[in-house]
Scaffold this active site. Structure first.
Site, PDB file in Angstrom:
ATOM      1  N   SER A   1       0.892  -1.314   0.019  1.00 49.27           N
ATOM      2  CA  SER A   1      -0.033   0.025   0.154  1.00 49.27           C
ATOM      3  C   SER A   1       0.880   1.389   0.139  1.00 49.27           C
ATOM      4  O   SER A   1       2.049   1.102   0.546  1.00 49.27           O
ATOM      5  CB  SER A   1      -0.955   0.027   1.162  1.00 49.27           C
ATOM      6  OG  SER A   1      -0.116   0.444   2.336  1.00 49.27           O
TER       7      SER A   1
ATOM      8  N   VAL B   1       1.157   4.291   1.584  1.00 50.57           N
ATOM      9  CA  VAL B   1       1.537   4.905   2.430  1.00 50.57           C
ATOM     10  C   VAL B   1       2.825   4.097   3.306  1.00 50.57           C
ATOM     11  O   VAL B   1       3.702   4.382   3.766  1.00 50.57           O
ATOM     12  CB  VAL B   1       0.790   5.434   3.603  1.00 50.57           C
ATOM     13  CG1 VAL B   1       1.178   6.059   4.913  1.00 50.57           C
ATOM     14  CG2 VAL B   1      -0.276   6.595   2.817  1.00 50.57           C
ATOM     15  N   CYS B   2       2.325   2.876   3.328  1.00 50.09           N
ATOM     16  CA  CYS B   2       3.319   1.875   4.136  1.00 50.09           C
ATOM     17  C   CYS B   2       4.521   1.916   3.297  1.00 50.09           C
ATOM     18  O   CYS B   2       5.647   1.649   4.022  1.00 50.09           O
ATOM     19  CB  CYS B   2       2.718   0.567   4.311  1.00 50.09           C
ATOM     20  SG  CYS B   2       1.018   0.540   4.752  1.00 50.09           S
ATOM     21  N   GLY B   3       4.358   1.508   2.309  1.00 47.60           N
ATOM     22  CA  GLY B   3       5.621   1.601   1.539  1.00 47.60           C
ATOM     23  C   GLY B   3       6.594   2.704   1.726  1.00 47.60           C
ATOM     24  O   GLY B   3       7.887   2.553   1.863  1.00 47.60           O
TER      25      GLY B   3
END
Lengths: 175, 159
Positions: free
Chosen positions: B45, B47-49
């Protein structure tokens, strides 16, 4: 969480009017497409509001995602030793899309920099420390991606990728 | 069980989870080191990346503070492996996969509705005590300033 914790000093790469009322600090990555997008906006801002604008660029290379970003940061800093930081900074961003690891030698020759001195300076501990200190100062100030701008010490959250959003913020800061 | 984030002063619940398809990592094996636990909703995803990419660049800075970074989500070990290779991650991503979300629940960092981890950060000291925790909205990359402040506080307290 949203303050610039490392104040601007004369060790920073800076341009515009160093006595300008608005001090805009960008944490940027030379291979980041969003920074490439912001580059001409900042340029335009400097042209239009250079009287009031003091602009600082700090390195925030995410080198695992952008394999050329760290080297590009060193190259720009090393060019700074020959008085051409901003010329190199501009060249890298202008040619960001076509940049490869072989590009740096071309940039050095285009800008008529001394290649031997460049090579020595890129490996110089002080140059490496400058890039790493920039990065560390960024994370301490809550930088979580690039570009992140700080205007007069406060994180600029209103930048939405448009020129107007930058301009309005700077105008508000000088009035 | 009330699903609120474990707070400062709490002993960090121990766990053992897959870090790779054939390796497990046990929290208590890291005693003597500070540990940063970053619970995040999902591999891949956006943001997590970005958040994990940021931590990936900071490992040297964390090391200076005797701290190990660990990511945790409910993705499987194989998914983590692909994500980790794709993003050239140099720190472990643990699979809170079976029973799903058990560790995240124990830390109060599980989103029951979505069936995934919340975006939560913990800094655990050398004795396994939580010294700082922070819950970030799912869509916001919390950066690392809070982590660095907590680590600094731990190191100042030892002086």
């Amino acid at each position: 969480m949203s303050k610039l914790r490392t104040p601007v000093t004369d060790k920073d790469d800076q341009t515009g009017n160093l006595k300008g009322k608005a001090v805009l600090v960008e944490y940027g990555d030379y291979q980041c497409p969003h920074c490439g997008h912001a580059f001409p906006l900042v340029k335009k801002l400097l042209q239009e509001m250079g009287e009031d604008l003091h602009f600082v660029f700090r390195n925030f290379p995410l080198s695992e995602v952008h394999p050329l970003a760290y080297d590009a940061a060193l190259v720009a800093e090393a060019a700074g030793r020959q008085g051409k930081f901003w010329e190199m900074h501009d060249m890298i961003f202008k040619r960001q899309i076509t940049m490869t690891e072989d590009s740096f030698a071309q940039y050095v020759s285009t800008l008529k920099l001394d290649p031997k001195r460049m090579q020595a300076d890129i490996a110089d501990q002080a140059i490496i420390a400058k890039v790493e200190d920039d990065f560390e100062s960024g994370v301490k100030s809550g930088v979580n991606g690039t570009p992140t701008f700080f205007l007069n010490g406060e994180r600029l959250n209103s930048y939405d990728g448009s020129y107007e959003s930058l301009k309005e913020a700077v105008e508000a800061a000088i009035t | 069980m009330e699903n609120t984030l474990l707070q400062k002063g709490t002993t960090a619940p121990d766990f053992e989870l897959h870090a790779t398809p054939d390796q497990k990592l046990k929290l208590s094996d890291l005693r003597g080191k500070n540990v940063i636990l970053a619970f995040y909703p999902a591999d891949w995803s956006p943001v997590c990346g970005d958040q994990m990419a940021l931590y990936n660049e900071m490992l040297k800075i964390f090391k200076k503070q005797n701290a190990e970074m660990i990511g945790i989500s409910v993705d499987s070990k194989w998914c983590h492996m692909a994500f980790s290779q794709d993003r050239k991650m140099h720190f472990p991503l643990l699979a809170d996969f079976e029973p799903k979300g058990a560790v995240s629940r124990a830390y109060g960092a599980y989103n029951e509705k979505e069936g995934q981890c919340k975006r939560a950060l913990f800094v655990i000291d050398e004795n396994g005590i939580i010294q700082w925790s922070y819950l970030s909205p799912d869509s916001i990359n919390p950066g690392a300033d809070g982590i660095l402040d907590a680590l600094e506080e731990i190191s100042n307290a030892k002086k």
